[in-house]
Design a protein around this motif. Structure first.
Motif, short mmCIF file in Angstrom:
data_model
loop_
_atom_site.label_atom_id
_atom_site.label_comp_id
_atom_site.label_asym_id
_atom_site.label_seq_id
_atom_site.Cartn_x
_atom_site.Cartn_y
_atom_site.Cartn_z
N ARG A 143 0.83 -1.10 -0.01
CA ARG A 143 -0.16 -0.18 0.16
C ARG A 143 1.02 1.34 -0.05
O ARG A 143 1.81 1.33 0.80
CB ARG A 143 -1.04 0.01 1.19
N CYS A 144 0.58 2.09 -0.96
CA CYS A 144 1.38 3.57 -0.95
C CYS A 144 0.54 4.57 -0.73
O CYS A 144 -0.61 4.53 -1.15
CB CYS A 144 1.98 3.54 -2.44
N LEU A 145 0.80 5.40 -0.10
CA LEU A 145 0.09 6.64 0.55
C LEU A 145 0.43 7.75 -0.19
O LEU A 145 1.64 8.16 -0.04
CB LEU A 145 0.22 6.83 2.12
N VAL A 146 -0.18 8.58 -1.09
CA VAL A 146 -0.04 9.87 -1.50
C VAL A 146 -0.95 10.95 -0.92
O VAL A 146 -2.01 10.82 -0.92
CB VAL A 146 -0.32 10.00 -3.13
N ILE A 147 -0.48 11.94 -0.30
CA ILE A 147 -1.14 13.34 0.30
C ILE A 147 -0.57 14.52 -0.46
O ILE A 147 0.49 14.86 -0.58
CB ILE A 147 -0.85 13.14 1.83
N ASN A 148 -1.62 15.23 -0.99
CA ASN A 148 -1.43 16.21 -1.59
C ASN A 148 -0.51 16.25 -2.66
O ASN A 148 0.35 16.79 -3.11
CB ASN A 148 -0.82 17.48 -0.55
N TYR A 149 -0.94 15.01 -3.27
CA TYR A 149 -0.22 14.64 -4.67
C TYR A 149 1.43 14.36 -4.48
O TYR A 149 2.19 14.35 -5.57
CB TYR A 149 -0.47 15.70 -5.81
N LYS A 150 1.75 14.11 -3.44
CA LYS A 150 3.30 13.78 -2.78
C LYS A 150 3.10 12.55 -2.18
O LYS A 150 2.53 12.22 -1.40
CB LYS A 150 3.62 14.87 -2.07
N PHE A 151 3.97 11.57 -2.83
CA PHE A 151 4.25 10.19 -1.97
C PHE A 151 4.88 10.55 -0.66
O PHE A 151 5.70 11.06 -0.54
CB PHE A 151 5.36 9.40 -2.79
N VAL A 152 4.15 9.81 0.34
CA VAL A 152 4.64 9.79 1.65
C VAL A 152 5.06 8.87 2.57
O VAL A 152 5.61 8.76 3.41
CB VAL A 152 3.50 10.75 2.63
N ALA A 153 4.51 7.58 2.03
CA ALA A 153 4.80 6.27 2.51
C ALA A 153 4.33 5.29 1.83
O ALA A 153 3.59 5.08 0.95
CB ALA A 153 4.04 6.25 4.23
N ALA A 154 4.95 4.02 2.37
CA ALA A 154 4.82 2.60 1.66
C ALA A 154 4.74 1.76 2.72
O ALA A 154 5.62 1.67 3.53
CB ALA A 154 5.52 2.60 0.38
N ALA A 155 3.97 0.39 2.71
CA ALA A 155 4.08 -0.56 3.75
C ALA A 155 3.66 -1.85 2.77
O ALA A 155 2.81 -1.97 2.03
CB ALA A 155 2.88 -0.42 4.49
N LEU A 156 4.44 -2.64 3.42
CA LEU A 156 4.04 -4.17 2.82
C LEU A 156 3.12 -5.14 3.79
O LEU A 156 3.35 -4.81 5.21
CB LEU A 156 5.29 -4.91 2.93
N ARG A 157 2.09 -5.17 3.28
CA ARG A 157 0.79 -5.82 4.29
C ARG A 157 0.82 -7.46 3.98
O ARG A 157 1.00 -7.95 2.94
CB ARG A 157 -0.41 -5.25 3.90
N THR A 158 0.69 -8.08 5.20
CA THR A 158 0.49 -9.44 5.43
C THR A 158 -0.75 -9.89 6.05
O THR A 158 -1.00 -9.25 7.26
CB THR A 158 1.86 -9.99 6.01
N PRO A 159 -1.47 -10.68 5.50
CA PRO A 159 -2.80 -11.02 6.36
C PRO A 159 -2.39 -11.71 7.71
O PRO A 159 -1.06 -12.19 7.70
CB PRO A 159 -3.42 -11.98 5.35
N ALA A 160 -3.28 -11.93 8.37
CA ALA A 160 -3.09 -12.52 9.72
C ALA A 160 -2.89 -14.09 9.52
O ALA A 160 -3.37 -14.79 8.62
CB ALA A 160 -4.57 -12.68 10.42
N ALA A 161 -1.71 -14.74 10.21
CA ALA A 161 -1.28 -15.74 9.60
C ALA A 161 -0.60 -16.50 10.99
O ALA A 161 -0.38 -15.63 11.84
CB ALA A 161 -0.18 -15.63 8.74
N VAL A 162 -0.35 -17.76 10.76
CA VAL A 162 0.39 -18.35 12.08
C VAL A 162 1.32 -19.32 11.13
O VAL A 162 1.07 -19.68 9.88
CB VAL A 162 -0.49 -19.28 12.91
N THR A 163 2.42 -19.77 11.90
CA THR A 163 3.38 -20.86 11.16
C THR A 163 3.50 -22.04 12.23
O THR A 163 3.63 -21.72 13.30
CB THR A 163 4.82 -19.94 11.23
#
Length: 878
Positions: free
Chosen positions: A305-325
């Motif tokens: 997920r990338c976040l753009v505010i006021n048409y400027k890139f501000v942050a990005a995150a890698l998302r992982t679903p709830a999981a167990v190993t």
């Protein structure tokens, strides 16, 4: 114990100017007043067993265990309830630590004000009641289910508080001293005041294009625009039936993704569908949110997920679903419990991560793998428990902002521009964002309006990003103001006249003024709300109005005691006077406490603002000692010692000198206007209005209004039913004169009397009344002061006797009258209408009739009717 009252403060208040969110509980300890904690066998042990974490409360001892030391020594149950209330909220994920317990003035012994801070109002109210229940159970030695209260509070907290995204924007605004008002019980919030306000709903701002939001909510249209702009998107089509679904799969091939056209936050979406049976189930899940469903190729990669505010890139995150190993030993249920044992996980949004719940999606995933919750997961096998990677369902996020390739940054900013979203969340499926997605087979899955901020604010791993900061920067760029000027007026008498005069002057300068008075709320001189509107709700009414660029707010004791002030700070505060009135109500049983309550208003003045104080009132003058702002003084006596000392040090002041309203500044005297040209002063005989005029003049002068403009405004403020209803409204009849006024206490009648004694009349008649919630001595004093002024008195009675009988009120007033003039002519006519009719129909020639009324519109209408009848009769004779 018995709870007599619970009040919720939400602004600066009597108990604390800085801590706005307070519960004020009026608690009667009853028989426990005679039983401090050291006299209740086993109380300390039971309290420690139920709430051992109370050990951290330092209390007045200043050390861990300090509160328990007080319990051992013996403290009263109100104090215990205060600490239980604070700890109970902390255990429910609302850490707040301010409290105090004081005996309630004006009540029988054993009644206390228990005051403690809260984060969510409904949670605070629940806590107050629960804390009393807990304390009573401990006294009685009864079992108590504390966990039930804690869980109830958690649920209230989640229902009531702003979500993490909206909350972060509000917190950032508060850090910058930008005021905010919550406009509903969900996520609609106003930032700033009046014409400078901005609004947010979740992470959609008032600057956000509605067309852009509609586009983002229509996944297919968004996809079409992006595809036309040569931005990589998955192949797909819209389906509405199983037949259409089959055609799409035949064209696209497995694996696929199915999601609602108008969906968001992953609702109804199913990813990596590989079989027809699963596709039918996924279609049904998506159609729970709308008939039209997007069927598109599932892109293999990781969810970013990338976040753009006021048409400027501000942050990005890698998302992982709830999981167990798997570890080869534990069941899936045990593995979930182990993950949920992570102290970073909690209920709802109380912590960085949300606990994983087994729901229908989880059970469906297990069923497809032919697993159950009791299945032992093989060593090293990762099992996703949700179809999407939302944090609210137990997913995790890793910040990757610093490794995003410049090409991908440009791509995200370009996408935001194409859709037109100034706050934009872009979902990307790709192996990696450190490489341009055009080179690694990645694709844009969605563009989201109202993107969640939580994954960026509190990532599971990586650097937290204050993504609320660029939102506030966008809404209020450097140099932009979020506030409008606020002048607040308080005191015992003269508040309404001073407020109206200030509003008049400000309006004459071209401002769009909103003001509150005991008569109602006015927006640009239009009456919006009738009634006594001097509390926080009315103040917020003005501050919420987007047409207002200047606020003048009358602020009375009642609203401050009920809920605090309706604003966090003001630019100018005026305190007219403090006199004995309403004593014994709300725990304010001395004039010193009343002054302390009134001082709440000047204590909210900003550092560079001004408090305008009456130098001739000892209690008002004393307020300057606790203020962190500039002070200007005023006095009728130009030789006043306090004025001389203040101005000698360079202070600003106003005095009544040689018939002029005069400003003293830096040793210079500035003549503003002669009172004979200021209608509201009645040529100077209405001294209290001379004082009110000085206060108003100073209030606008410190806002840099020019003297010539102030002078003109004073000349055009003509007292009457239109501009000053119920404030010295004079009606000239053929043979007598009537004046209508709101003077409702001894101090007010005394001030009015100074003017009335200058009136040339054959007989001065007063129609007066008492109020049932005043003390006996107050009613008697009212009678005494009235007897000094009038030749004849008619005692009427208010519609609401407020806890007394009408006869009791009248008896006390009569005692006061007889103390001064034993032989005075006094009539008792209970109904105000009948009292006015009697006085006017039996008026002597040359008499001056003063009607003291608390229901101004009714009395005004009645007098006007009499005047109209007389005028009509005169015309008929002609």
């Amino acid at each position: 114990m018995n709870i007599l009252d619970i009040r919720t403060m939400n602004g600066p208040n009597y108990w604390s100017v800085r801590r706005h969110k307070l519960i004020v509980m009026l608690l009667d300890l009853e028989e426990l007043e005679q039983r401090p904690t050291n006299l209740i066998p086993g109380f300390r042990e039971r309290l420690h067993a139920l709430m051992p974490s109370l050990y951290e409360h330092r209390c007045s001892e200043g050390c861990p265990g300090g509160f328990y030391m007080r319990v051992d020594e013996g403290t009263w149950m109100g104090h215990v309830v205060e600490h239980i209330a604070l700890e109970l909220q902390t255990l429910a994920g609302m850490d707040t630590g301010f409290g105090r317990t004081r005996e309630a003035g004006g009540y029988p012994k054993g009644v206390y004000h228990v005051v403690f801070s809260y984060l969510e109002a409904k949670a605070g109210q629940y806590t107050a009641k629960a804390a009393v229940r807990i304390a009573q159970a401990l006294v009685d030695g009864a079992a108590y289910n504390l966990e039930e209260d804690i869980q109830n509070l958690r649920e209230i907290r989640e229902d009531e508080r702003l979500g993490p995204s909206t909350g972060s924007i509000v917190e950032e605004a508060a850090r910058r001293k930008i005021p905010y008002i919550r406009l509903n019980n969900t996520s609609l919030v106003q930032l700033g005041y009046g014409c400078n306000q901005k609004r947010i709903r979740a992470t959609i701002a008032s600057t956000t294009s509605s067309i852009a939001v509609e586009l983002a909510c229509d996944k297919e249209e968004t996809k079409g625009l992006l595809e036309a702009a040569e931005i990589p998107v998955p192949r797909g089509r819209i389906v509405r039936s199983q037949e259409g679904l089959k055609e799409a799969i035949d064209r696209i091939g497995y694996p696929i993704v199915l999601k609602p056209v108008n969906g968001n936050h992953g609702k109804g979406a199913t990813t990596n569908v590989k079989t027809w049976e699963d596709a039918v189930v996924a279609l049904d899940a998506a159609q729970q949110y709308g008939r039209s469903v997007i069927c598109e190729k599932f892109i293999v990669g990781r969810d970013f997920r990338c976040l753009v505010i006021n048409y400027k890139f501000v942050a990005a995150a890698l998302r992982t679903p709830a999981a167990v190993t798997g570890d080869g030993k534990s069941s899936i249920r045990q593995l979930i419990d182990a993950v949920n044992a992570d102290p970073r996980r909690g209920y709802g949004h109380e912590k960085v991560l949300t606990s994983i719940k087994v729901d229908a999606f989880t059970e469906d995933i297990l069923a497809k793998k032919q697993y159950t919750l009791d299945t032992i997961l093989p060593q090293g096998e990762e099992l996703w428990l949700k179809p999407t990677a939302n944090l609210s369902t137990g997913g995790t996020a890793t910040d990757v902002t610093d490794i995003v390739h410049p090409s991908n940054v440009f791509l995200c900013e370009r996408i935001a521009r194409i859709i037109g979203l100034d706050i934009c969340g872009i979902d990307i499926m790709a192996p990696d964002l450190s490489v341009p997605i055009q080179e690694n087979g990645g694709a844009i899955l969605e563009v989201n309006a109202a993107p969640g901020f939580r994954m960026h604010l509190e990532p599971t791993e990586g650097l937290p990003r204050n993504v609320a900061e660029p939102v506030i920067d966008m809404l209020y760029p450097a140099g932009a103001s979020a506030r409008i000027p606020i002048i607040a007026v308080t005191g015992t008498n003269g508040k309404t006249t001073t407020t109206r005069l200030i509003a008049h002057i400000v309006k004459q300068m071209g401002h769009k003024v909103g003001y509150t008075t005991t008569d109602g709320v006015y927006i640009q001189n239009q009456l919006m709300v009738k009634g006594d509107c001097t509390g926080p709700v009315s103040a917020e009414f003005v501050l919420k109005d987007p047409t207002v660029d200047f606020a003048v707010l009358e602020t009375a004791r009642g609203g401050m005691l009920r809920a605090g002030l309706g604003f966090h700070s003001c630019d100018v505060a005026v305190v007219t006077n403090v006199a004995e009135d309403h004593l014994g109500l709300g725990g304010i049983d001395t004039i010193e406490k009343l002054a302390r309550l009134k001082s709440t208003v000047p204590m909210t003045v900003q550092h560079e603002g001004y408090a305008i104080l009456n130098a001739e009132d000892d209690l008002v003058f004393k307020m300057r000692e606790e203020l962190d702002c500039k002070v200007a003084l005023y006095a009728l006596d130009p030789t006043n010692k306090r004025i001389r000392e203040h101005t000698a040090k360079g202070g600003l002041a106003a005095v009544y000198e040689a018939g002029y309203i005069t400003i003293i500044k830096g040793g210079w005297r500035i003549r503003v206007e002669h009172v004979k040209n200021i209608p509201i002063t009645f040529g100077g005989i209405a001294e209290f209005n001379v004082a009110n005029t000085m206060a108003a003049v100073l209030a606008v002068y410190v806002r840099d209004f020019k003297i010539e403009d102030i002078k003109l405004a004073l000349q055009t403020f003509v007292p009457g039913a239109a501009l000053t209803p119920g404030r010295m409204n004079v009606f000239h009849f053929k043979n007598y004169t009537v004046m209508l006024d709101y003077a409702h206490n001894t101090h007010g009648i005394h001030a009015l009397g100074k003017m009335i004694t200058h009136v040339d009349a054959t007989c001065r008649v007063g129609i007066i009344a008492g109020v049932g919630d005043r003390r006996d001595e107050d009613l008697m004093s009212l009678g005494e002061e009235s007897a000094k002024i009038f030749d004849e008195i008619i005692i009427r009675q208010d519609k609401n006797t407020r806890g007394r009988t009408a006869d009791d009120i009248i008896d006390w007033i009569m005692k006061g009258i007889r103390q001064v003039k034993p032989e005075m002519k006094v009539l008792t006519i209970h109904k105000e209408r009948e009292a006015i009719d009697h006085a006017l129909k039996n008026a002597q020639k040359g008499s001056f009739i003063v009607i003291i009324s608390d229901v101004i519109p009714d009395a005004l209408e009645q007098v006007r009717q009499h005047k109209a009848e007389e005028d009509a009769a005169g015309v008929a004779v002609l």
